[in-house]
Write a protein that holds these residues in place. Sequence first.
Motif, short mmCIF file in Angstrom:
data_model
loop_
_atom_site.label_atom_id
_atom_site.label_comp_id
_atom_site.label_asym_id
_atom_site.label_seq_id
_atom_site.Cartn_x
_atom_site.Cartn_y
_atom_site.Cartn_z
N TYR A 130 -1.42 4.44 -4.17
CA TYR A 130 -2.30 3.53 -5.04
C TYR A 130 -2.95 2.52 -4.05
N LEU A 131 -2.23 1.55 -3.21
CA LEU A 131 -2.81 0.78 -2.35
C LEU A 131 -3.82 1.42 -1.63
N ARG A 132 -3.71 2.43 -0.98
CA ARG A 132 -4.93 3.06 -0.05
C ARG A 132 -6.19 3.29 -1.18
N THR A 133 -5.98 3.85 -2.42
CA THR A 133 -7.13 4.04 -3.33
C THR A 133 -7.87 2.80 -3.73
N ASN A 134 -6.99 1.73 -3.87
CA ASN A 134 -7.59 0.38 -4.22
C ASN A 134 -8.48 -0.20 -3.09
N MET A 135 -7.73 -0.12 -1.75
CA MET A 135 -8.43 -0.49 -0.66
C MET A 135 -9.82 0.06 -0.38
N ILE A 136 -10.02 1.50 -0.61
CA ILE A 136 -11.16 2.12 -0.46
C ILE A 136 -12.08 1.54 -1.39
N GLN A 137 -11.87 1.43 -2.83
CA GLN A 137 -12.40 0.78 -3.69
C GLN A 137 -12.98 -0.58 -3.42
N PHE A 138 -12.08 -1.50 -2.95
CA PHE A 138 -12.33 -2.85 -2.73
C PHE A 138 -13.30 -3.16 -1.46
N THR A 139 -13.20 -2.09 -0.38
CA THR A 139 -14.10 -2.10 0.60
C THR A 139 -15.53 -1.60 0.25
N LYS A 140 -15.79 -1.02 -0.90
CA LYS A 140 -17.20 -0.81 -1.49
C LYS A 140 -17.77 -1.91 -1.95
N TYR A 141 -17.16 -3.06 -2.31
CA TYR A 141 -17.71 -4.02 -2.83
C TYR A 141 -17.54 -5.54 -2.21
N PHE A 142 -16.76 -5.53 -1.17
CA PHE A 142 -16.43 -6.83 -0.42
C PHE A 142 -16.83 -6.19 1.13
N ASN A 143 -17.01 -7.20 1.82
CA ASN A 143 -17.21 -7.24 3.35
C ASN A 143 -15.71 -6.60 3.75
N LYS A 144 -15.90 -5.86 4.85
CA LYS A 144 -14.59 -5.40 5.42
C LYS A 144 -13.73 -6.33 6.10
N SER A 145 -14.52 -7.54 6.62
CA SER A 145 -13.84 -8.34 7.30
C SER A 145 -13.09 -9.62 6.04
N SER A 146 -13.36 -9.18 4.87
CA SER A 146 -12.64 -10.36 3.81
C SER A 146 -11.24 -10.13 4.02
N GLY A 147 -10.74 -11.11 3.72
CA GLY A 147 -9.16 -11.22 3.52
C GLY A 147 -8.55 -10.81 2.36
N ILE A 148 -7.26 -10.10 2.48
CA ILE A 148 -6.71 -9.69 1.33
C ILE A 148 -5.34 -10.25 1.27
N MET A 149 -4.68 -10.75 0.04
CA MET A 149 -3.38 -11.27 0.00
C MET A 149 -2.83 -10.41 -0.58
N PHE A 150 -1.63 -9.62 -0.33
CA PHE A 150 -0.74 -8.81 -0.82
C PHE A 150 0.33 -9.72 -1.67
N THR A 151 0.69 -9.49 -2.91
CA THR A 151 1.84 -10.29 -3.24
C THR A 151 2.92 -9.41 -3.45
N TYR A 152 3.92 -9.78 -3.33
CA TYR A 152 5.12 -8.89 -3.13
C TYR A 152 6.12 -9.20 -4.42
N ASP A 153 6.18 -8.95 -5.67
CA ASP A 153 7.07 -9.04 -6.81
C ASP A 153 7.93 -7.93 -6.29
N GLU A 154 7.93 -6.98 -5.64
CA GLU A 154 8.90 -5.86 -5.12
C GLU A 154 9.98 -6.54 -4.54
N ILE A 155 9.84 -7.62 -3.72
CA ILE A 155 11.07 -8.29 -2.96
C ILE A 155 11.87 -8.57 -4.00
N ARG A 156 11.73 -8.86 -5.02
CA ARG A 156 12.79 -9.17 -6.21
C ARG A 156 13.81 -7.86 -6.05
#
Length: 133
Positions: free
Chosen positions: A83-109
């Motif tokens: 899921y993350l890989r698919t989203n990152m592929i889509q992300f890089t189509k629309y944003f500069n590859k050097s753009s930062g991304i912040m992942f949130t971690y609800d999973e830590i709960r």
Amino acid sequence: PLRIYNPVNNVTYNEGSDVYTISDPLSFPHGQYDIYHTPPVPKLPASTKLTQGEIVAIDYYAVIPSYKDATPACMTEPGVFDYLRTNMIQFTKYFNKSSGIMFTYDEIRHMHSCQRCQSKFPTAGELLAWNTQ
């Protein structure tokens, strides 16, 4: 995993022969988690060893919804990485590859609370370190 047992005498019952498989089809009725619904009622087959009026406990894994209807996932679930890989592929189509991304971690709960996580990583810290690489 699901464990059904009598907490007084510690007799364990089997899903399938003592209790039909328990599932909650109303959890995701339209592809989105529904926290407000009637819970499933376990049903007993004729072959059950349970007796009328017996009190049992049921241990199972569950997630705690966050942000209204979002549900965290197990951090070792391979589908999460797909899921993350698919989203990152889509992300890089629309944003500069050097753009930062912040992942949130609800999973830590829920981190390190399931058998799969505990079998792969001795501590929650090691699981988090592996997951963020």
